[in-house]
Motif scaffolding. Structure first.
Motif, short mmCIF file in Angstrom:
data_model
loop_
_atom_site.label_atom_id
_atom_site.label_comp_id
_atom_site.label_asym_id
_atom_site.label_seq_id
_atom_site.Cartn_x
_atom_site.Cartn_y
_atom_site.Cartn_z
N GLU A 163 34.39 42.00 -10.92
CA GLU A 163 33.74 40.79 -10.60
C GLU A 163 34.93 39.64 -11.03
O GLU A 163 34.76 38.78 -10.16
N GLU A 164 35.54 39.68 -11.82
CA GLU A 164 36.66 38.45 -11.97
C GLU A 164 37.50 38.56 -10.83
O GLU A 164 38.08 37.44 -10.63
N ASP A 165 37.73 39.51 -10.38
CA ASP A 165 38.67 39.53 -9.23
C ASP A 165 38.02 38.61 -8.10
O ASP A 165 39.03 37.87 -7.30
N ILE A 166 36.86 38.78 -8.02
CA ILE A 166 35.98 38.02 -6.84
C ILE A 166 36.03 36.55 -7.00
O ILE A 166 36.28 35.68 -6.23
N LEU A 167 35.67 36.20 -8.59
CA LEU A 167 35.53 35.05 -9.02
C LEU A 167 36.91 34.39 -8.84
O LEU A 167 37.04 33.06 -8.63
N LEU A 168 38.14 34.88 -9.18
CA LEU A 168 39.43 34.13 -8.90
C LEU A 168 39.75 33.80 -7.66
O LEU A 168 40.00 32.58 -7.39
N LEU A 169 39.26 34.68 -6.62
CA LEU A 169 39.33 34.14 -5.29
C LEU A 169 38.39 32.79 -4.80
O LEU A 169 38.96 32.09 -4.10
N GLU A 170 37.52 32.92 -5.29
CA GLU A 170 36.28 31.96 -5.02
C GLU A 170 36.89 30.61 -5.83
O GLU A 170 36.97 29.22 -5.06
N LYS A 171 37.46 30.70 -6.78
CA LYS A 171 38.03 29.42 -7.89
C LYS A 171 39.12 28.92 -6.95
O LYS A 171 39.27 27.70 -6.85
N GLY A 224 32.51 51.22 -3.47
CA GLY A 224 32.52 50.70 -2.14
C GLY A 224 32.00 49.34 -1.80
O GLY A 224 32.78 48.46 -0.97
N GLU A 225 30.86 48.96 -2.23
CA GLU A 225 30.38 47.76 -2.10
C GLU A 225 31.27 46.55 -2.87
O GLU A 225 31.49 45.55 -2.02
N MET A 226 31.95 46.95 -3.79
CA MET A 226 32.66 46.09 -4.49
C MET A 226 34.07 45.74 -3.47
O MET A 226 34.44 44.64 -3.58
N VAL A 227 34.64 46.84 -2.88
CA VAL A 227 35.76 46.70 -2.03
C VAL A 227 35.35 46.04 -0.77
O VAL A 227 36.14 44.79 -0.72
N ILE A 228 34.20 45.95 -0.43
CA ILE A 228 33.59 45.18 0.74
C ILE A 228 33.55 43.62 0.35
O ILE A 228 34.04 42.76 1.01
N ARG A 229 33.10 43.40 -0.87
CA ARG A 229 32.89 42.16 -1.28
C ARG A 229 34.11 41.63 -1.35
O ARG A 229 34.39 40.24 -1.15
N TYR A 230 35.12 42.35 -2.01
CA TYR A 230 36.54 41.63 -2.19
C TYR A 230 37.29 41.31 -0.97
O TYR A 230 37.69 40.38 -0.92
N LEU A 231 37.30 42.09 -0.06
CA LEU A 231 37.80 42.06 1.20
C LEU A 231 37.27 40.68 2.04
O LEU A 231 37.64 39.85 2.75
N ASN A 232 35.95 40.66 1.72
CA ASN A 232 35.05 39.46 2.44
C ASN A 232 35.69 38.19 1.88
O ASN A 232 35.86 37.10 2.76
N ARG A 233 35.62 38.17 0.60
CA ARG A 233 36.02 36.85 -0.07
C ARG A 233 37.68 36.75 0.29
O ARG A 233 38.12 35.73 0.29
N LEU A 234 38.64 37.67 0.33
CA LEU A 234 39.84 37.76 0.49
C LEU A 234 40.08 36.97 1.87
O LEU A 234 41.06 36.45 2.09
N SER A 235 39.42 37.59 2.82
CA SER A 235 39.56 36.85 4.19
C SER A 235 39.37 35.44 4.23
O SER A 235 39.93 34.72 5.01
N ASP A 236 38.19 35.04 3.49
CA ASP A 236 37.96 33.61 3.24
C ASP A 236 39.17 32.97 2.66
O ASP A 236 39.51 31.86 2.97
N TYR A 237 39.61 33.30 1.74
CA TYR A 237 40.74 33.02 0.86
C TYR A 237 41.91 32.63 1.87
O TYR A 237 42.71 31.56 1.69
N LEU A 238 42.43 33.73 2.56
CA LEU A 238 43.47 33.49 3.52
C LEU A 238 43.25 32.51 4.58
O LEU A 238 44.23 31.87 4.99
N PHE A 239 41.94 32.19 5.19
CA PHE A 239 41.66 31.22 5.85
C PHE A 239 41.98 29.94 5.26
O PHE A 239 42.63 29.02 5.88
N VAL A 240 41.65 29.63 4.13
CA VAL A 240 41.74 28.40 3.35
C VAL A 240 43.01 28.52 3.08
O VAL A 240 43.55 27.11 2.97
#
Length: 189
Positions: A91-99, A153-169
């Motif tokens: 979860e911390e990996d996703i939170l880092l991207l969000e931060k 699987g669900e965690m990988v999907i969530r990470y990739l979803n957030r990563l694409s947002d990160y790359l846009f920003v």
């Protein structure tokens, strides 16, 4: 120089490869498509890292590349084998991207329309990486829908979803810091 380890094994010459755990599958298998697309994304992030960018972003991209390798290994694993020793996403990996998204967004002008990719080479590279990430996400969703036992699987999907947002920003952040022109899309009706 004597080398016992060779890059070629000849085991894939007939169009098959092995998942982690030993199960043989065709090279067009949906798992191979998903983690192969993540490998493409990882290589593209390396290209972005090589553009003489901000040291903090450089280090974060290294961390993201590490996490993508983790996601690749999870997708490459045969879910019916006991593979508890594989690395995991947290979860911390996703939170880092969000931060990081939130931090960059603080300095960016608010969007009032879609924007056209481009304006500077590094901005364009980020948008291409975002598109590769979205493709990897779609392929991963397909894998997980067909095999719910996919490791994290669900965690990988969530990470990739957030990563694409990160790359846009990140593309927008580079555009802003490099004083590049951000071109809004003007829909014709």
């Amino acid at each position: 120089m004597d080398c016992d380890w060779k890059i070629y094994t000849r085991t894939g010459d007939k169009g098959q490869t092995s998942l982690i755990g030993g199960t043989r599958v065709p090279k067009y298998h949906e798992r191979i498509e998903a983690y192969g697309t993540l490998d493409e994304l990882n290589s593209y992030l390396g290209l972005i890292r090589d553009q003489g960018i901000d040291a903090r972003i450089h280090e974060l991209l290294l961390e993201i590349q590490d996490r993508i390798f983790t996601a690749e290994s999870l997708l490459a694993a045969d879910p019916v084998k006991d593979l508890r020793a594989l690395p995991k996403l947290f979860e911390e990996d996703i939170l880092l991207l969000e931060k990081e998204i939130d931090n960059m967004n603080e300095s960016l002008p608010q969007l009032s329309s879609f924007i056209l990719p481009g304006g500077h080479p590094i901005v364009s590279h980020c948008h291409i990486a975002r598109c590769i990430c979205r493709r990897a996400e779609r392929l991963t969703i397909k894998v997980v829908e067909h095999d719910a036992s996919t490791l994290q699987g669900e965690m990988v999907i969530r990470y990739l979803n957030r990563l694409s947002d990160y790359l846009f920003v990140l593309a927008r952040w580079f555009s802003h810091t490099l004083n590049a022109i951000e071109t809004p899309w003007k829909a014709r009706t």
